[in-house]
Structure formats: C-alpha cells, structure tokens
Design a protein around this motif. Structure first.
Motif, PDB file in Angstrom:
ATOM      1  N   PHE A  23      36.855  -2.940 -28.785  1.00  0.00           N
ATOM      2  CA  PHE A  23      36.993  -4.248 -28.898  1.00  0.00           C
ATOM      3  C   PHE A  23      36.336  -5.492 -28.352  1.00  0.00           C
ATOM      4  CE2 PHE A  23      40.735  -2.167 -30.610  1.00  0.00           C
ATOM      5  CZ  PHE A  23      40.541  -1.771 -31.401  1.00  0.00           C
ATOM      6  N   VAL A  24      35.460  -5.469 -27.191  1.00  0.00           N
ATOM      7  CA  VAL A  24      34.639  -6.472 -25.940  1.00  0.00           C
ATOM      8  C   VAL A  24      33.680  -7.257 -27.221  1.00  0.00           C
ATOM      9  CG1 VAL A  24      33.821  -6.926 -23.707  1.00  0.00           C
ATOM     10  CG2 VAL A  24      36.593  -5.731 -24.179  1.00  0.00           C
ATOM     11  N   ASP A  25      33.429  -7.583 -27.487  1.00  0.00           N
ATOM     12  CA  ASP A  25      31.828  -8.272 -27.674  1.00  0.00           C
ATOM     13  C   ASP A  25      31.566  -7.985 -28.719  1.00  0.00           C
ATOM     14  OD1 ASP A  25      31.766 -10.133 -25.792  1.00  0.00           O
ATOM     15  OD2 ASP A  25      30.888  -8.674 -23.636  1.00  0.00           O
ATOM     16  N   ILE A  26      32.552  -8.241 -29.582  1.00  0.00           N
ATOM     17  CA  ILE A  26      32.060  -7.402 -31.155  1.00  0.00           C
ATOM     18  C   ILE A  26      31.850  -8.807 -32.009  1.00  0.00           C
ATOM     19  CG2 ILE A  26      32.819  -6.593 -33.244  1.00  0.00           C
ATOM     20  CD1 ILE A  26      32.254  -4.461 -31.132  1.00  0.00           C
ATOM     21  N   PRO A  27      30.853  -8.633 -32.800  1.00  0.00           N
ATOM     22  CA  PRO A  27      30.559  -9.966 -33.668  1.00  0.00           C
ATOM     23  C   PRO A  27      31.799 -10.283 -34.526  1.00  0.00           C
ATOM     24  CG  PRO A  27      28.959  -8.647 -33.762  1.00  0.00           C
ATOM     25  CD  PRO A  27      30.182  -8.300 -32.866  1.00  0.00           C
ATOM     26  N   TRP A  28      32.568  -9.540 -35.156  1.00  0.00           N
ATOM     27  CA  TRP A  28      33.676 -10.026 -36.135  1.00  0.00           C
ATOM     28  C   TRP A  28      33.316 -11.120 -36.800  1.00  0.00           C
ATOM     29  CZ3 TRP A  28      36.154  -6.619 -35.020  1.00  0.00           C
ATOM     30  CH2 TRP A  28      36.557  -6.196 -33.875  1.00  0.00           C
ATOM     31  N   SER A  29      33.797 -10.077 -38.345  1.00  0.00           N
ATOM     32  CA  SER A  29      33.179 -10.913 -39.794  1.00  0.00           C
ATOM     33  C   SER A  29      31.664 -11.101 -39.904  1.00  0.00           C
ATOM     34  CB  SER A  29      33.980 -12.597 -39.581  1.00  0.00           C
ATOM     35  OG  SER A  29      35.125 -12.451 -39.417  1.00  0.00           O
ATOM     36  N   LEU A  36      28.380  -1.330 -34.647  1.00  0.00           N
ATOM     37  CA  LEU A  36      29.475  -1.454 -33.365  1.00  0.00           C
ATOM     38  C   LEU A  36      30.437  -0.993 -32.055  1.00  0.00           C
ATOM     39  CD1 LEU A  36      27.598  -4.992 -33.129  1.00  0.00           C
ATOM     40  CD2 LEU A  36      26.599  -3.433 -32.436  1.00  0.00           C
ATOM     41  N   THR A  37      31.399  -0.687 -33.054  1.00  0.00           N
ATOM     42  CA  THR A  37      32.785  -0.023 -33.233  1.00  0.00           C
ATOM     43  C   THR A  37      32.305   1.262 -33.203  1.00  0.00           C
ATOM     44  OG1 THR A  37      33.918  -2.200 -34.392  1.00  0.00           O
ATOM     45  CG2 THR A  37      34.502   0.519 -33.764  1.00  0.00           C
ATOM     46  N   LEU A  38      31.827   1.588 -33.981  1.00  0.00           N
ATOM     47  CA  LEU A  38      31.799   3.057 -34.058  1.00  0.00           C
ATOM     48  C   LEU A  38      30.275   3.467 -32.615  1.00  0.00           C
ATOM     49  CD1 LEU A  38      30.570   3.926 -37.621  1.00  0.00           C
ATOM     50  CD2 LEU A  38      31.922   4.817 -35.875  1.00  0.00           C
ATOM     51  N   GLU A  39      29.289   2.423 -32.233  1.00  0.00           N
ATOM     52  CA  GLU A  39      28.429   3.174 -31.091  1.00  0.00           C
ATOM     53  C   GLU A  39      29.744   3.247 -30.201  1.00  0.00           C
ATOM     54  OE1 GLU A  39      25.270   0.088 -31.375  1.00  0.00           O
ATOM     55  OE2 GLU A  39      24.762   0.977 -32.665  1.00  0.00           O
ATOM     56  N   ARG A  40      30.643   1.487 -29.869  1.00  0.00           N
ATOM     57  CA  ARG A  40      30.975   1.357 -28.717  1.00  0.00           C
ATOM     58  C   ARG A  40      32.422   3.110 -28.409  1.00  0.00           C
ATOM     59  NH1 ARG A  40      32.778  -3.296 -26.500  1.00  0.00           N
ATOM     60  NH2 ARG A  40      30.677  -3.569 -27.338  1.00  0.00           N
ATOM     61  N   ALA A  41      32.826   3.288 -30.242  1.00  0.00           N
ATOM     62  CA  ALA A  41      33.646   4.769 -29.385  1.00  0.00           C
ATOM     63  C   ALA A  41      32.621   5.278 -29.249  1.00  0.00           C
ATOM     64  CB  ALA A  41      34.185   4.991 -31.095  1.00  0.00           C
ATOM     65  N   GLU A  42      31.477   6.143 -29.551  1.00  0.00           N
ATOM     66  CA  GLU A  42      30.996   7.149 -28.930  1.00  0.00           C
ATOM     67  C   GLU A  42      30.556   6.806 -27.398  1.00  0.00           C
ATOM     68  OE1 GLU A  42      26.734   9.387 -29.884  1.00  0.00           O
ATOM     69  OE2 GLU A  42      26.864   7.253 -30.796  1.00  0.00           O
ATOM     70  N   LYS A  43      29.891   5.469 -26.815  1.00  0.00           N
ATOM     71  CA  LYS A  43      29.936   5.248 -25.518  1.00  0.00           C
ATOM     72  C   LYS A  43      31.159   5.214 -24.761  1.00  0.00           C
ATOM     73  CE  LYS A  43      28.183   1.568 -22.204  1.00  0.00           C
ATOM     74  NZ  LYS A  43      28.097  -0.044 -23.015  1.00  0.00           N
ATOM     75  N   ILE A  44      32.364   5.480 -25.007  1.00  0.00           N
ATOM     76  CA  ILE A  44      33.802   6.023 -24.452  1.00  0.00           C
ATOM     77  C   ILE A  44      34.102   6.619 -24.602  1.00  0.00           C
ATOM     78  CG2 ILE A  44      34.209   3.195 -23.790  1.00  0.00           C
ATOM     79  CD1 ILE A  44      36.428   3.949 -26.364  1.00  0.00           C
TER      80      ILE A  44
END
Length: 100
Positions: A23-29, A36-44
C-alpha cells in the motif's frame, strides 16, 4: 484476493497476513489503484486471485447504479449470473433520501 472496481480501484482486498508494502505510495482515489496494486503484488511475489468486476459507491454515478440494482436492474457490466444481495437495510435508507 482482489475485487476490481469499475473505476480502476477495488471493492475488496483479502490477505492471509499483513503486507504493508503493498500500500506504500499508491495514489488512492485514482484510476491507477488496481493496476499499481497488482504490479506491487507481483513485485513482492504475492499471488493474486481476482473476483468479478463490481463497483463501489464513490459518486453520484455509482449511487445511481446502486439505486437501479436495488430496483431490480442489474449493472450493465455484471458478468452473467453475478448480482448483489438484497441490501434490505440500504434499500430502506435510500428510500428515505431524496431521489437523485
């Protein structure tokens, strides 16, 4: 588990344990939240299961989708056989509001 929303975000996220880095640095709303959440999930290295596309109530347009759904009109984007629950309490509350 992610439930994608029609506005580019998501309606639900389910995790087996904490992943605060998701959830870090996600541009909410914004329309980029889900992507971006999917990209971050893949990255980790976090596997993601997706639910069917749905909506959340953020504005007048999505409030109208909810009102129509409660009146028995399924959302145009809903997959075949997918519908919301009866939302009895929500229907009662909306019945007391002025029509929009």
């Amino acid at each position: 588990m992610l439930g994608p929303a029609i506005d580019g975000g998501y309606t639900l996220i389910g995790l087996k344990r904490d992943h605060p880095e998701l959830f870090v640095d996600i541009p909410w709303s914004t329309h980029d939240v889900l992507r971006l959440t999917l990209e971050r999930a893949e990255k980790i290295g976090l596997a993601v299961e997706m639910l069917p596309l749905w909506y959340d109530i953020d504005d007048l347009e999505t409030l109208r989708i909810l009102q129509a759904e409660i009146a028995g009109i399924p959302p145009a984007f809903a997959s075949s056989g997918i519908s919301g629950g009866p939302a009895t309490a929500t229907a009662m509350m909306l019945a007391q509001w002025p029509k929009v």
